[in-house]
Design a protein around this motif. Sequence first.
Motif, PDB file in Angstrom:
ATOM      1  N   GLN A 501     -17.682  30.769  48.404  1.00 53.12           N
ATOM      2  CA  GLN A 501     -17.442  29.328  48.412  1.00 53.12           C
ATOM      3  C   GLN A 501     -17.314  28.870  49.871  1.00 53.12           C
ATOM      4  O   GLN A 501     -16.507  29.424  50.626  1.00 53.12           O
ATOM      5  CB  GLN A 501     -16.158  28.989  47.644  1.00 53.12           C
ATOM      6  N   GLU A 515     -15.302  31.786  51.465  1.00 54.62           N
ATOM      7  CA  GLU A 515     -14.331  32.706  50.841  1.00 54.62           C
ATOM      8  C   GLU A 515     -15.095  33.511  49.800  1.00 54.62           C
ATOM      9  O   GLU A 515     -15.865  32.948  49.006  1.00 54.62           O
ATOM     10  CB  GLU A 515     -13.178  31.949  50.160  1.00 54.62           C
ATOM     11  N   ILE A 534      -8.077  40.361  37.376  1.00 50.73           N
ATOM     12  CA  ILE A 534      -7.430  41.000  38.520  1.00 50.73           C
ATOM     13  C   ILE A 534      -6.059  41.548  38.118  1.00 50.73           C
ATOM     14  O   ILE A 534      -5.690  42.660  38.474  1.00 50.73           O
ATOM     15  CB  ILE A 534      -7.377  40.049  39.719  1.00 50.73           C
ATOM     16  N   ASN A 573      -9.974  38.352  49.565  1.00 51.91           N
ATOM     17  CA  ASN A 573      -8.597  38.350  49.046  1.00 51.91           C
ATOM     18  C   ASN A 573      -8.108  39.784  48.844  1.00 51.91           C
ATOM     19  O   ASN A 573      -8.904  40.697  48.647  1.00 51.91           O
ATOM     20  CB  ASN A 573      -8.538  37.613  47.712  1.00 51.91           C
ATOM     21  N   GLU A 605      -7.306  37.254  53.255  1.00 55.87           N
ATOM     22  CA  GLU A 605      -6.385  36.262  52.673  1.00 55.87           C
ATOM     23  C   GLU A 605      -5.269  37.007  51.956  1.00 55.87           C
ATOM     24  O   GLU A 605      -5.516  37.767  51.020  1.00 55.87           O
ATOM     25  CB  GLU A 605      -7.125  35.357  51.683  1.00 55.87           C
ATOM     26  N   TRP A 663      -3.805  18.402  44.832  1.00 57.92           N
ATOM     27  CA  TRP A 663      -3.980  17.641  43.589  1.00 57.92           C
ATOM     28  C   TRP A 663      -2.823  16.667  43.339  1.00 57.92           C
ATOM     29  O   TRP A 663      -2.994  15.657  42.692  1.00 57.92           O
ATOM     30  CB  TRP A 663      -4.120  18.593  42.388  1.00 57.92           C
ATOM     31  N   GLY A 693      -9.175  23.471  47.145  1.00 54.97           N
ATOM     32  CA  GLY A 693      -9.175  22.722  45.888  1.00 54.97           C
ATOM     33  C   GLY A 693      -9.450  21.235  46.071  1.00 54.97           C
ATOM     34  O   GLY A 693      -9.022  20.420  45.249  1.00 54.97           O
ATOM     35  N   ILE A 694     -10.182  20.886  47.141  1.00 54.74           N
ATOM     36  CA  ILE A 694     -10.478  19.455  47.347  1.00 54.74           C
ATOM     37  C   ILE A 694     -11.616  19.058  46.411  1.00 54.74           C
ATOM     38  O   ILE A 694     -12.714  19.625  46.470  1.00 54.74           O
ATOM     39  CB  ILE A 694     -10.889  19.187  48.814  1.00 54.74           C
ATOM     40  N   GLU A 695     -11.316  18.088  45.557  1.00 53.11           N
ATOM     41  CA  GLU A 695     -12.322  17.697  44.562  1.00 53.11           C
ATOM     42  C   GLU A 695     -12.832  16.272  44.776  1.00 53.11           C
ATOM     43  O   GLU A 695     -13.881  15.920  44.242  1.00 53.11           O
ATOM     44  CB  GLU A 695     -11.746  17.853  43.147  1.00 53.11           C
ATOM     45  N   TYR A 714     -14.562  21.888  45.341  1.00 56.54           N
ATOM     46  CA  TYR A 714     -15.763  21.516  44.596  1.00 56.54           C
ATOM     47  C   TYR A 714     -16.459  20.296  45.199  1.00 56.54           C
ATOM     48  O   TYR A 714     -17.655  20.088  44.999  1.00 56.54           O
ATOM     49  CB  TYR A 714     -15.414  21.240  43.119  1.00 56.54           C
TER      50      TYR A 714
HETATM   51  P1  C2E Z   1      -7.559  31.971  45.568  1.00 56.49           P
HETATM   52  O1  C2E Z   1      -7.743  33.047  46.545  1.00 56.49           O
HETATM   53  O2  C2E Z   1      -6.514  30.975  45.878  1.00 56.49           O
HETATM   54  O3  C2E Z   1      -8.959  31.310  45.372  1.00 56.49           O
HETATM   55  C1  C2E Z   1      -9.194  29.957  45.218  1.00 56.49           C
HETATM   56  C2  C2E Z   1      -9.449  29.618  43.809  1.00 56.49           C
HETATM   57  O4  C2E Z   1      -9.630  28.220  43.697  1.00 56.49           O
HETATM   58  C3  C2E Z   1     -10.740  30.236  43.293  1.00 56.49           C
HETATM   59  O5  C2E Z   1     -10.528  30.497  41.958  1.00 56.49           O
HETATM   60  C4  C2E Z   1     -11.721  29.127  43.438  1.00 56.49           C
HETATM   61  O6  C2E Z   1     -12.838  29.238  42.577  1.00 56.49           O
HETATM   62  C5  C2E Z   1     -10.848  27.979  43.062  1.00 56.49           C
HETATM   63  N1  C2E Z   1     -11.335  26.691  43.624  1.00 56.49           N
HETATM   64  C6  C2E Z   1     -11.930  26.442  44.815  1.00 56.49           C
HETATM   65  N2  C2E Z   1     -12.171  25.121  44.938  1.00 56.49           N
HETATM   66  C7  C2E Z   1     -11.729  24.514  43.824  1.00 56.49           C
HETATM   67  C8  C2E Z   1     -11.687  23.141  43.374  1.00 56.49           C
HETATM   68  O7  C2E Z   1     -12.087  22.232  44.036  1.00 56.49           O
HETATM   69  N3  C2E Z   1     -11.132  22.924  42.159  1.00 56.49           N
HETATM   70  C9  C2E Z   1     -10.646  23.923  41.392  1.00 56.49           C
HETATM   71  N4  C2E Z   1     -10.117  23.611  40.229  1.00 56.49           N
HETATM   72  N5  C2E Z   1     -10.648  25.207  41.798  1.00 56.49           N
HETATM   73  C10 C2E Z   1     -11.196  25.494  42.999  1.00 56.49           C
HETATM   74  P2  C2E Z   1     -11.026  31.752  41.292  1.00 56.49           P
HETATM   75  O8  C2E Z   1     -12.297  32.212  41.821  1.00 56.49           O
HETATM   76  O9  C2E Z   1     -10.861  31.571  39.828  1.00 56.49           O
HETATM   77  O10 C2E Z   1      -9.958  32.843  41.762  1.00 56.49           O
HETATM   78  C11 C2E Z   1      -8.655  32.781  41.392  1.00 56.49           C
HETATM   79  C12 C2E Z   1      -7.832  33.718  42.167  1.00 56.49           C
HETATM   80  O11 C2E Z   1      -8.204  35.056  41.883  1.00 56.49           O
HETATM   81  C13 C2E Z   1      -8.000  33.614  43.655  1.00 56.49           C
HETATM   82  O12 C2E Z   1      -7.206  32.574  44.154  1.00 56.49           O
HETATM   83  C14 C2E Z   1      -7.554  34.948  44.118  1.00 56.49           C
HETATM   84  O13 C2E Z   1      -6.163  35.003  44.187  1.00 56.49           O
HETATM   85  C15 C2E Z   1      -8.010  35.823  43.030  1.00 56.49           C
HETATM   86  N6  C2E Z   1      -9.278  36.465  43.417  1.00 56.49           N
HETATM   87  C16 C2E Z   1     -10.541  36.029  43.313  1.00 56.49           C
HETATM   88  N7  C2E Z   1     -11.405  36.944  43.780  1.00 56.49           N
HETATM   89  C17 C2E Z   1     -10.663  38.004  44.204  1.00 56.49           C
HETATM   90  C18 C2E Z   1     -10.961  39.268  44.780  1.00 56.49           C
HETATM   91  O14 C2E Z   1     -12.107  39.622  45.064  1.00 56.49           O
HETATM   92  N8  C2E Z   1      -9.905  40.097  45.038  1.00 56.49           N
HETATM   93  C19 C2E Z   1      -8.636  39.722  44.786  1.00 56.49           C
HETATM   94  N9  C2E Z   1      -7.669  40.604  45.064  1.00 56.49           N
HETATM   95  N10 C2E Z   1      -8.313  38.562  44.268  1.00 56.49           N
HETATM   96  C20 C2E Z   1      -9.328  37.689  43.978  1.00 56.49           C
END
Ligand code: C2E
Length: 731
Positions: A501, A515, A534, A573, A605, A663, A693-695, A714
């Motif tokens: 992203q 990211e 996870i 992450n 991160e 938000w 999370g800026i939409e 997004y």
């Molecule tokens: P995070 O690191 O805080 O990642 C940001 C989350 O916000 C991501 O969710 C991303 O898709 C979502 N996001 C970004 N922009 C927006 C937006 O404008 N609106 C909304 N509603 N959401 C947005 P995602 O991909 O579902 O990941 C959730 C969490 O899972 C991540 O939070 C992170 O903590 C974990 N994660 C994801 N990939 C990995 C990874 O490869 N390894 C580890 N250890 N954790 C991961």
Amino acid sequence: MDSTSHFDSSMLMSAPKEVCKVLSVEDDADYQMALMNSLSALQYDGKKVEFLKVSSASEAAIVIAENPDIAVIFLDVVMETDHAGLGLVGTIREVIGNDLVRIVLLTGQPGMMPTDNLVGQYDIDDYWCKSDLTQAHLQTIVLSNIRTWEHLLAMQEARHSMQLLLFSSQRLSSKKDILEYTHSILEEVSHLLKIEQGGIVCFFNSEQEKLEDALIVAASGEYAPYVHQFASMAIKDEILTEAARQTSLSKKHTFVEGFSVLYFSNKELDGRDYIVVVKLNRNLSCNEVNLLQVFCENISAGFRNVALNNKLSELAYIEPTSGIHNKNWLVREIRHMFSWEREKAKLLMLHVEDLAYTESVLGTKYCDQLTLSLYEYLCDFFDNAVDVALFERDTIVMVIYDNKEYHEANLEQVIHPNVMVEDAIHSLDLTISLVNFADFPNYEAEQLVSVGKSTLERAKYEGVSFLAFSEALASAMFSRYELLKELRDVILQDEMQVYFQPKVSLIDHKLIGFEALARWKNRSGNFVSPEQFIALAESSGLVDKLDQQILRKTCKAINELKAIGVNVPISVNVAGNEIARPSYFEQFTTILREENIDNNLIELEITESQFIEEKTTINRHLDTLKEIGVRVNIDDFGTGYSSLTYLSTLSVSTIKIDQSFVWRMQDSAKDWKILKMIIELGRSLGLDVIAEGIETEQQKAHLLTLGCEQGQGYLFAKPMPLADVMAWVKS
Ligand code: C2E
Ligand code: MG
Ligand code: MG
């Protein structure tokens, strides 16, 4: 001997033989009379010789079948037919099956058939022409044949006894349990001696107790009512009382009129002396006493085996330091439960939190005592707990029979028990799971225990102290299990995908980085949320692999982007308490080296809550990362509610504001203020500040107003696969 025959020489065994029977089969009444007269005064070995007489082969067959103890038969050849006598020989040997009786063939016609032919063809022992026999001759024939018959009989008895002994010993040695064993001793002895009177087996410790106080463990026949009573209740007969006293004093078997009293010592193994009393209805012959003595050797070995077996099962079923039963024991107990018991039984599994930590601080001995005190505490609390076992070092499992409803409120005292250890009170935190046996009527014992264990794990996963198994829980557990199986395959086969992203400048939307986010499309074609998989990977120890795979794929993406002239950092992450794992940072830098990455193009991160938990140990590693040029972002900043002052002491480069603030900032004055403060704080510490999370355009505008100039969301782009990223950057 033919197995269908009716003759059983063992019927002869041990029967007191006061007379020797001789049968005359003769149709010439005069000759028969003469024969009997000449033998009438005969005695053998002090015993009277008794004569039976019949006048035909058919009568003879009946008498012989009814009298298996006939020693000698004088058999006339010619009676109802010319060969009636010879026919009878076949009947005696093959039909009646008596191959012991001595048959002396007599004929009135000299030269009827040569002796050799007859003896060869028919199973007879002697052949005489009546006219050749004198009285002295007859007497010699009778006496020598009786003697031979007795020898043959003794040999057969011995063979028979040896067989019985062998079978009895085999049956005895198959018994593993003392109750079963002592019962079969009585059974086998009565079988061996062919007596039905009964007997007892009792035990006592001859050094500390009196024989009268010995406990009867097995009793049969007329003694059956005395089982589980004291020996004095059963041993009343004067002769027996004296014999038993003798036996216990001399520690030797005693054989008296009417009783055999046997002695066995098993002191070294189970600390017991065993006395076996067998009631007899007759005196034992010398052979029988010998037989019994040999059998006693086997009984004695059997007592040792049973005791050894008990010792072994003790070792197999008891946890040595605490002396508490172990899991195998519990499983065995459950397996032996009756169905009506299972209907109202419950399984409680109780896990002591942080016992390993207590052990590392206060020592193993302390922990052993703690476990024991807890065990006693639980046994007191649940007075209907029948089976209590140590499932694992920090987990106790109990089977309870009662109709009480258990829930968190009435288990408060068990969830947080206070137990005494080394004269001081120790407070514990327990997590408890409960399973009703009735919900699993067809489950094996092991499966039931596993349900208890997985319910316990589920309780931890949900962060509750008490969880009772339910249908809903079952399906949740099942789908979690299925998901886990699939996830394991995906990780082991390195099939996890990574999406990227973009992060942009809020001022001019210029790309400033990406990211990396893990993506998993499961077999049914749906994306599973990273939060879910996870956590699953973390709980099953797979998360380190997952993060390393994502890091490697990210490195490759960096190099591909570099190849098309895009030189921006990508952040990855790190999960849960991975950063506390000693080798984490080393593995991280190794991958960077192997993938030949510019360190300033990769960022890490770490969430704020991870920092808070590990802040004492992590600093050194962060310094190293800073030295080699890897920047560290504090993810989800503002959700940890921690003191912000620690920020100044950490080697981090960027604060990533949690999307929840973005938000909510329009609607909540408080969040607006916090956000403003965070941004100012970051800038004053010289840190970059980025919002995620800026939409909407409005959110972007507000953030710019507050002084945040970087963002992700997004509004700019969603996470996308590398191919899409390539197209996106070109456009
Ligand atoms: P995070 O690191 O805080 O990642 C940001 C989350 O916000 C991501 O969710 C991303 O898709 C979502 N996001 C970004 N922009 C927006 C937006 O404008 N609106 C909304 N509603 N959401 C947005 P995602 O991909 O579902 O990941 C959730 C969490 O899972 C991540 O939070 C992170 O903590 C974990 N994660 C994801 N990939 C990995 C990874 O490869 N390894 C580890 N250890 N954790 C991961
Ligand atoms: Mg992140
Ligand atoms: Mg985040």
